[in-house]
Design an enzyme around this catalytic site. Structure first.
Site, PDB file in Angstrom:
ATOM      1  N   LYS A  52       0.367  -1.099  -0.172  1.00  0.00           N
ATOM      2  CA  LYS A  52      -0.054  -0.445   0.014  1.00  0.00           C
ATOM      3  C   LYS A  52       1.162   0.913  -0.426  1.00  0.00           C
ATOM      4  O   LYS A  52       0.452   1.804  -0.646  1.00  0.00           O
ATOM      5  CB  LYS A  52      -0.773  -0.062   1.240  1.00  0.00           C
ATOM      6  CG  LYS A  52      -1.944  -0.423   1.151  1.00  0.00           C
ATOM      7  CD  LYS A  52      -2.674  -1.616   2.032  1.00  0.00           C
ATOM      8  CE  LYS A  52      -3.993  -2.286   2.354  1.00  0.00           C
ATOM      9  NZ  LYS A  52      -4.253  -3.277   3.333  1.00  0.00           N
ATOM     10  N   GLN A 100      -4.579  -2.062   9.506  1.00  0.00           N
ATOM     11  CA  GLN A 100      -4.559  -3.165   9.165  1.00  0.00           C
ATOM     12  C   GLN A 100      -4.664  -4.325   9.767  1.00  0.00           C
ATOM     13  O   GLN A 100      -4.855  -4.572  10.477  1.00  0.00           O
ATOM     14  CB  GLN A 100      -3.086  -3.434   8.858  1.00  0.00           C
ATOM     15  CG  GLN A 100      -3.037  -4.431   7.274  1.00  0.00           C
ATOM     16  CD  GLN A 100      -3.224  -4.382   6.015  1.00  0.00           C
ATOM     17  OE1 GLN A 100      -2.745  -3.615   5.259  1.00  0.00           O
ATOM     18  NE2 GLN A 100      -3.897  -5.385   5.896  1.00  0.00           N
ATOM     19  N   ASP A 123     -10.604   2.252   3.928  1.00  0.00           N
ATOM     20  CA  ASP A 123     -11.191   0.762   3.637  1.00  0.00           C
ATOM     21  C   ASP A 123     -13.075   0.624   3.455  1.00  0.00           C
ATOM     22  O   ASP A 123     -13.248  -0.656   3.145  1.00  0.00           O
ATOM     23  CB  ASP A 123     -11.284   0.252   4.979  1.00  0.00           C
ATOM     24  CG  ASP A 123      -9.411  -0.677   4.896  1.00  0.00           C
ATOM     25  OD1 ASP A 123      -9.346  -0.877   3.525  1.00  0.00           O
ATOM     26  OD2 ASP A 123      -8.615  -1.130   6.110  1.00  0.00           O
TER      27      ASP A 123
END
Ligand code: NAP
Length: 295
Positions: A52, A100, A123
């Protein structure tokens, strides 16, 4: 049989995003800024976050990686993570951020997701974004389903009027993908069936799919007898299988038995190089959108 190349598509989209960032700079607008919080040292999470950060550089974004130590001997105090989330929620320079997943077991993941400001939840996991998506309002879409929809669109695969069968009902893949594809509108308008571990006679349903999505995390689960001739098959699975011949000691395995299924398909995504790169690109698109929302 068409091999759906997620890697090449992702590279193309990242180049498009980078061009848009250059245009923003020329107009005196802000460079998008994505932050990521990584707790502990899970091998898979380390790789995903590194990818990422790399994608941010390719898109011309600013990125910040925040590492919080956590070991079985010295587990992270969840309050420390919550205070970091609060700080990022209030940081005017950060357009969007992610925590994460998965988190160490002693941390309540749902509480963490709900602590993120929905306006920065790139997200797309916060219930506000999930709810807005399900009623078809503008929102941050969950990255993997959004990546799948874009991958199909860019390969000219129409979903309207098609029968889609999704195996897996997780909150990050199966459910949001079903919600997206059953919406009214372009690149949706599908008739969707969602299967799970309590679905009887699974193969009788998967065999009816014009588009079959496997998202269950069971390597090679979908075999040729479960797929109709000419179907489009999307393999979301990415299970690390031990492989002594690899430097890393493992290889990534999809949920589809590629060698036997591919000859029956009109199109199929490989693992790796299919859905995975598109997931990261969706996160980049959400971050760009987050920056635009704040212009
Ligand atoms: P998950 O949360 O473990 O959910 C798995 C789903 O599959 C559950 O709904 C489960 O049913 C269902 N399932 C399990 N065994 C089954 C069986 N034998 N028959 C029918 N359904 C079955 O997994 P996830 O997070 O959605 O991830 C799925 C896979 O996709 C994993 O390999 C993951 O690594 C991968 N993934 C890849 C990406 C990417 O970017 N490429 C992104 C996300 C996930 P129940 O609900 O009944 O338990």
């Amino acid at each position: 049989m068409q091999l759906i190349d997620g890697k090449a598509t992702a590279a193309q989209i990242k180049a498009e995003i980078a061009q848009e960032v250059e245009r923003r700079k020329a107009e005196g607008l802000k460079v998008p800024h994505l932050a990521a919080i990584l707790v502990g040292h899970d091998g898979g999470s380390e790789t995903y976050v590194a990818n990422k950060v790399k994608a941010c550089a390719e898109c011309g974004f600013t990125s910040t990686l925040i590492r919080l130590e956590s070991t079985p001997e010295q587990p992270l105090d969840p309050a420390v993570l919550m205070s970091e989330i609060d700080r990022l929620n209030r940081d005017a320079d950060v357009d969007g951020f992610i925590v994460q997943l998965p988190l160490p077991r002693h941390i309540d993941e749902q509480a963490v997701i709900e602590a993120i400001d929905p306006a920065k939840d790139v997200d797309g996991f916060h219930p506000v974004n999930v709810g807005r998506q399900s009623v078809g309002l503008p929102c941050f879409h969950s990255a993997t389903p959004a990546g799948i929809v874009e991958l199909l669109r860019r390969h000219g695969i129409v979903t309207a009027g098609k029968r889609v069968v999704i195996v897996g009902r997780s909150n990050i893949v199966g459910k949001p993908l079903a919600a997206m594809l059953m919406q009214k509108g372009p690149q949706a308008d599908a008739t969707v069936t969602v299967c799970h571990s309590a679905t009887p006679e699974l193969a009788s349903l998967t065999c009816q799919a014009d588009i079959l999505v496997a998202a269950l995390g069971r390597p090679g689960f979908v075999t040729a007898d479960m797929v109709a001739d000419g179907a489009v098959v999307v393999d979301v699975g990415t299970t690390r299988v031990p492989d002594a011949s690899r430097k890393s000691g493992f290889r990534l395995c999809g949920d589809v038995d590629f060698d036997t299924v591919a000859p029956k398909c009109s199109a199929i995504t490989p693992v790796p190089g299919g859905v995975g790169p598109m997931t990261i690109v969706s996160l980049m698109l959400n971050t760009l959108q987050a920056a635009k929302n704040r212009d």
